[in-house]
Design an enzyme around this catalytic site. Sequence first.
Site, PDB file in Angstrom:
ATOM      1  N   LYS A   1       0.860  -1.191   0.000  1.00 20.65           N
ATOM      2  CA  LYS A   1       0.000   0.000   0.000  1.00 20.65           C
ATOM      3  C   LYS A   1       0.896   1.242   0.000  1.00 20.65           C
ATOM      4  O   LYS A   1       1.470   1.599   1.029  1.00 20.65           O
ATOM      5  CB  LYS A   1      -0.920   0.048   1.223  1.00 20.65           C
ATOM      6  CG  LYS A   1      -2.016   1.110   1.019  1.00 20.65           C
ATOM      7  CD  LYS A   1      -2.552   1.690   2.281  1.00 20.65           C
ATOM      8  CE  LYS A   1      -1.687   2.722   2.914  1.00 20.65           C
ATOM      9  NZ  LYS A   1      -1.485   3.959   2.117  1.00 20.65           N
TER      10      LYS A   1
ATOM     11  N   GLY B   1       7.479   5.007   7.810  1.00 23.12           N
ATOM     12  CA  GLY B   1       6.668   6.215   7.886  1.00 23.12           C
ATOM     13  C   GLY B   1       6.834   6.886   9.229  1.00 23.12           C
ATOM     14  O   GLY B   1       7.834   6.687   9.917  1.00 23.12           O
TER      15      GLY B   1
ATOM     16  N   ALA C   1       1.522   6.785  12.622  1.00 25.61           N
ATOM     17  CA  ALA C   1       1.094   5.631  11.829  1.00 25.61           C
ATOM     18  C   ALA C   1       1.812   4.374  12.317  1.00 25.61           C
ATOM     19  O   ALA C   1       1.218   3.290  12.381  1.00 25.61           O
ATOM     20  CB  ALA C   1       1.377   5.868  10.352  1.00 25.61           C
TER      21      ALA C   1
ATOM     22  N   GLU D   1      10.174   1.142  10.342  1.00 25.96           N
ATOM     23  CA  GLU D   1      11.218   2.147  10.084  1.00 25.96           C
ATOM     24  C   GLU D   1      10.563   3.506  10.258  1.00 25.96           C
ATOM     25  O   GLU D   1       9.807   3.948   9.394  1.00 25.96           O
ATOM     26  CB  GLU D   1      11.748   1.999   8.650  1.00 25.96           C
ATOM     27  CG  GLU D   1      12.393   0.666   8.335  1.00 25.96           C
ATOM     28  CD  GLU D   1      13.807   0.544   8.881  1.00 25.96           C
ATOM     29  OE1 GLU D   1      14.355   1.541   9.395  1.00 25.96           O
ATOM     30  OE2 GLU D   1      14.359  -0.556   8.806  1.00 25.96           O
TER      31      GLU D   1
ATOM     32  N   CYS E   1      14.145  10.816   6.332  1.00 32.36           N
ATOM     33  CA  CYS E   1      14.202  10.312   7.709  1.00 32.36           C
ATOM     34  C   CYS E   1      15.579  10.549   8.311  1.00 32.36           C
ATOM     35  O   CYS E   1      15.712  10.872   9.476  1.00 32.36           O
ATOM     36  CB  CYS E   1      13.863   8.834   7.735  1.00 32.36           C
ATOM     37  SG  CYS E   1      14.912   7.824   6.670  1.00 32.36           S
TER      38      CYS E   1
ATOM     39  N   GLU F   1      11.357  16.101  15.435  1.00 32.72           N
ATOM     40  CA  GLU F   1      11.701  16.006  14.011  1.00 32.72           C
ATOM     41  C   GLU F   1      10.945  17.085  13.232  1.00 32.72           C
ATOM     42  O   GLU F   1       9.720  17.121  13.276  1.00 32.72           O
ATOM     43  CB  GLU F   1      11.299  14.617  13.483  1.00 32.72           C
ATOM     44  CG  GLU F   1      11.606  14.443  12.010  1.00 32.72           C
ATOM     45  CD  GLU F   1      11.091  13.125  11.414  1.00 32.72           C
ATOM     46  OE1 GLU F   1      10.017  12.643  11.815  1.00 32.72           O
ATOM     47  OE2 GLU F   1      11.772  12.599  10.522  1.00 32.72           O
TER      48      GLU F   1
HETATM   49  P1  NAD Z   1       3.003   8.581   7.323  1.00 33.09           P
HETATM   50  O1  NAD Z   1       3.279   7.847   8.557  1.00 33.09           O
HETATM   51  O2  NAD Z   1       2.027   9.685   7.349  1.00 33.09           O
HETATM   52  O3  NAD Z   1       2.511   7.584   6.169  1.00 33.09           O
HETATM   53  C1  NAD Z   1       3.219   6.414   5.836  1.00 33.09           C
HETATM   54  C2  NAD Z   1       2.264   5.389   5.263  1.00 33.09           C
HETATM   55  O4  NAD Z   1       1.387   4.915   6.290  1.00 33.09           O
HETATM   56  C3  NAD Z   1       1.367   5.907   4.157  1.00 33.09           C
HETATM   57  O5  NAD Z   1       1.218   4.894   3.178  1.00 33.09           O
HETATM   58  C4  NAD Z   1       0.062   6.167   4.882  1.00 33.09           C
HETATM   59  O6  NAD Z   1      -1.059   6.154   4.021  1.00 33.09           O
HETATM   60  C5  NAD Z   1       0.026   5.023   5.875  1.00 33.09           C
HETATM   61  N1  NAD Z   1      -0.770   5.222   7.090  1.00 33.09           N
HETATM   62  C6  NAD Z   1      -0.887   6.369   7.805  1.00 33.09           C
HETATM   63  N2  NAD Z   1      -1.635   6.142   8.913  1.00 33.09           N
HETATM   64  C7  NAD Z   1      -1.975   4.828   8.900  1.00 33.09           C
HETATM   65  C8  NAD Z   1      -2.730   3.987   9.790  1.00 33.09           C
HETATM   66  N3  NAD Z   1      -3.280   4.473  10.907  1.00 33.09           N
HETATM   67  N4  NAD Z   1      -2.872   2.682   9.477  1.00 33.09           N
HETATM   68  C9  NAD Z   1      -2.311   2.188   8.355  1.00 33.09           C
HETATM   69  N5  NAD Z   1      -1.602   2.929   7.466  1.00 33.09           N
HETATM   70  C10 NAD Z   1      -1.418   4.239   7.743  1.00 33.09           C
HETATM   71  O7  NAD Z   1       4.446   9.068   6.838  1.00 33.09           O
HETATM   72  P2  NAD Z   1       4.873   9.990   5.639  1.00 33.09           P
HETATM   73  O8  NAD Z   1       4.420  11.389   5.871  1.00 33.09           O
HETATM   74  O9  NAD Z   1       4.508   9.354   4.341  1.00 33.09           O
HETATM   75  O10 NAD Z   1       6.474   9.905   5.846  1.00 33.09           O
HETATM   76  C11 NAD Z   1       7.130  10.733   6.736  1.00 33.09           C
HETATM   77  C12 NAD Z   1       7.663  10.014   7.962  1.00 33.09           C
HETATM   78  O11 NAD Z   1       8.305   8.807   7.602  1.00 33.09           O
HETATM   79  C13 NAD Z   1       8.730  10.828   8.697  1.00 33.09           C
HETATM   80  O12 NAD Z   1       8.541  10.756  10.094  1.00 33.09           O
HETATM   81  C14 NAD Z   1      10.030  10.155   8.292  1.00 33.09           C
HETATM   82  O13 NAD Z   1      11.099  10.385   9.167  1.00 33.09           O
HETATM   83  C15 NAD Z   1       9.608   8.735   8.225  1.00 33.09           C
HETATM   84  N6  NAD Z   1      10.512   7.950   7.378  1.00 33.09           N
HETATM   85  C16 NAD Z   1      11.306   6.988   7.952  1.00 33.09           C
HETATM   86  C17 NAD Z   1      12.217   6.267   7.160  1.00 33.09           C
HETATM   87  C18 NAD Z   1      13.113   5.196   7.753  1.00 33.09           C
HETATM   88  O14 NAD Z   1      13.718   4.448   6.979  1.00 33.09           O
HETATM   89  N7  NAD Z   1      13.221   5.053   9.060  1.00 33.09           N
HETATM   90  C19 NAD Z   1      12.304   6.549   5.790  1.00 33.09           C
HETATM   91  C20 NAD Z   1      11.478   7.533   5.243  1.00 33.09           C
HETATM   92  C21 NAD Z   1      10.577   8.212   6.049  1.00 33.09           C
END
Ligand code: NAD
Length: 469
Positions: free
Chosen positions: A156, A203, A207, A225, A260, A355
């Site tokens: 997804k 993410g 989430a 992650e 990230c 962050e």
């Molecule tokens: P997000 O958490 O808003 O979304 C990530 C994914 O989760 C999306 O596909 C979203 O639709 C889904 N999602 C959101 N809420 C959900 C729920 N309750 N249940 C199921 N799915 C859900 O993140 P974003 O804005 O896309 O990315 C930014 C964040 O990701 C930042 O905090 C960043 O640091 C982190 N990130 C971490 C890494 C790593 O490798 N550690 C890499 C990239 C980004």
Amino acid sequence: MSGSIAVENPGRIGEVVGEVPVATAAQVDTAVRAAGAAQRAFGGLPVAERIAVLERVAGSLEDDEALAELLARESGKPLGDCRGEIRFAGVYLRWAASRAAGVLADAHTDDASGRLLLRRRPFGVVGAITPWNAPIILTLLKVGPALAAGNTIVVKPSPLAPLAIARILARFPDGLVHVVHGEAEAGAALVSHPLVRKVAFTGGEAAGRAIGALAGKAITPAVLELGGNDPAVFLADADLSDAAMDRLVMGSFQSAGQVCMAAKRLYVPEARFAEFRDAYVAAAARVVVLGDALAPDTTVGPVISAGAAERLRALAALGEPVPLGRVAVDLARGHYVRPTLLTGLDDASPVVADEQFGPVVPVLTYREEEDVLARANAGELGLGASVWSADEDRAFAFARRFEAGFTFVNTHGRTGMALRAPFGGVKRSGFGREYGEEGITEYTQTCAVHLPAAFRAGGAGMGAAAYPA
Ligand code: NAD
């Protein structure tokens, strides 16, 4: 929920790049069942046949200009970065393919203790939920190892940048990789599906908590992650040359700081503060061009949404802001936030403690290394960190004391990574690893077959209720 989601260009307000259908819970169920049916045959193929799939897709990622443009338009990331991410994802798939046979091979031991076989078995169906900020590599880091290990996968993607990755996933053979679009509801249906045996999520923290809770309830293991608040610590002898400062600046502003593992708070010795600030501003003048993703000289694009831009503009007004680099776009055209260095703040400021995930970076001073180490390690996040010193041994000694999953030396972010080095967080930045051999074994469960020596034909035997020696 059903219907569709319009994907918008964050650099050109009002430009719709495409549309994706929102999957219902029933459609998620159909995708998972189809992945389950395909897995039974695919998981039994020799590893050489499974990795051939990775190599074929890798070959298609070498020079796909239309795909890079699509990614640039949906994410706002500069076209050159998008080309680089797609090409790098191919390099990663080839690397994973080259290591898979060795990592996944059965391990046999036959000695005086008995005969032991350790097998790396696939889980079955993997459910992956991915973010928008580096959608190609962060998805293929899951798909590649999952398939190599004999799993199938349902992905997804983030509804903010689902188009380019969906095009790539469609290049995998039928049945092995399924895509369901949508927001939290579709994600929750996937994570809680009883046939999903492993969850892979990248993410944000909110989430991550929701997904971790659902996976825990279903007793499904998960790799999470999550976000980071990476410190970059300059020791007293650090090199502030143009090349080093250019690396640091792009380590903060790549993808408009929405990475990230970006350098999110900078710590410099008090005695070198003025020198550092001037060198940083000069580097930004060389390497930061804020502009439209498709303009050839752009190095920093817009942020992903109006909400993110508003939040970041408020942070950019904290302390004593120093605007950076060159602006090559009408700022009102999209969600543009001027790259900014913030001085005059302390560690309690929200842009230091949390962050920021954007192009607004605080610089702080310190006197003692012990003190800066404690400040760098404060907080709940522990994804990346960097230490900068002219003395490698001194840098490595300092690095050992960071509470971080990955420490970069004399650089920060993308330029400091290695395919062979596992990446992931400690503390609330998550658990599990991507990259490296661990990034492949993450998608396997070790299963043992054992015959104790005492019970082999002709063995001496032992008491019926004895513990093994
Ligand atoms: P997000 O958490 O808003 O979304 C990530 C994914 O989760 C999306 O596909 C979203 O639709 C889904 N999602 C959101 N809420 C959900 C729920 N309750 N249940 C199921 N799915 C859900 O993140 P974003 O804005 O896309 O990315 C930014 C964040 O990701 C930042 O905090 C960043 O640091 C982190 N990130 C971490 C890494 C790593 O490798 N550690 C890499 C990239 C980004």
